[in-house]
Design a protein around this motif. Structure first.
Motif, PDB file in Angstrom:
ATOM      1  N   TYR A 176     -12.839  -5.619 -10.739  1.00  0.00           N
ATOM      2  CA  TYR A 176     -13.681  -4.969  -9.738  1.00  0.00           C
ATOM      3  C   TYR A 176     -13.347  -3.487  -9.713  1.00  0.00           C
ATOM      4  CZ  TYR A 176     -14.682  -9.730  -8.432  1.00  0.00           C
ATOM      5  OH  TYR A 176     -15.088 -11.035  -8.466  1.00  0.00           O
ATOM      6  N   TYR A 189     -13.140 -13.327  -1.378  1.00  0.00           N
ATOM      7  CA  TYR A 189     -12.676 -11.974  -1.700  1.00  0.00           C
ATOM      8  C   TYR A 189     -11.345 -11.625  -1.037  1.00  0.00           C
ATOM      9  CZ  TYR A 189     -16.442 -10.724  -4.736  1.00  0.00           C
ATOM     10  OH  TYR A 189     -17.292 -10.674  -5.813  1.00  0.00           O
ATOM     11  N   LEU A 235     -13.765  -3.713  -2.177  1.00  0.00           N
ATOM     12  CA  LEU A 235     -14.425  -4.938  -2.625  1.00  0.00           C
ATOM     13  C   LEU A 235     -15.716  -5.213  -1.858  1.00  0.00           C
ATOM     14  CD1 LEU A 235     -11.350  -7.286  -3.123  1.00  0.00           C
ATOM     15  CD2 LEU A 235     -12.876  -6.405  -4.892  1.00  0.00           C
ATOM     16  N   GLU A 252     -18.579  -8.027  -2.633  1.00  0.00           N
ATOM     17  CA  GLU A 252     -18.714  -9.119  -1.664  1.00  0.00           C
ATOM     18  C   GLU A 252     -20.173  -9.256  -1.221  1.00  0.00           C
ATOM     19  OE1 GLU A 252     -17.088 -10.278   2.781  1.00  0.00           O
ATOM     20  OE2 GLU A 252     -15.753  -9.161   1.454  1.00  0.00           O
TER      21      GLU A 252
END
Length: 134
Positions: free
Chosen positions: A45, A32, A50, A54
């Motif tokens: 995304y 990521y 994130l 993740e």
């Protein structure tokens, strides 16, 4: 509790053999980091952060490779193709995903047989998610 027949030892899962949760957290975090700087993949995304993506990938891989079933307990059946359907996953996205994952796998410095087994799965998984020609 599962009974182990006398004279046998339980088989260690791939998850255990490669170092358990910490290894998968390192893998996915490194992946990521690459995604964060990749404009094409980052667009897939929708979350501002994130972190949730993740965590989902980490828990999925942990479960897939023989660790705790936390992913399914929280989210149900993985249904990976269905979950990725809203996004355009073409050859370019496939290649970018594998590029960042290759970097992440290499950073783990796994034993060659473990590295190959993990990589073979990731290549298969990436190809399975392609849903748009081109």
């Amino acid at each position: 509790m599962t009974e182990i027949p006398r004279g046998t030892l339980p088989q260690a899962t791939f998850y255990d053999q490669v170092g358990g949760e910490e290894t998968f957290r390192r893998l996915v975090h490194r992946f990521y980091e690459g995604v964060a700087g990749d404009t094409e993949l980052r667009a897939m995304y929708p979350e501002e952060d994130l972190g949730p993506a993740e965590e989902r990938l980490t828990l999925f891989l942990i479960q897939y490779w023989g660790g705790p079933r936390t992913y399914s307990e929280a989210r149900g059946h993985p249904r990976l193709r269905m979950r990725h359907f809203p996004f355009t996953v073409d050859k370019a996205a496939h290649d970018a995903w594998l590029r960042h994952m290759r970097d992440a796998v290499d950073a783990l410095d796994l034993a060659p047989e473990h590295e190959q087994q993990l990589w073979d799965y990731l290549v298969y998984a990436a190809a399975s998610m392609v849903n748009t020609p081109g």
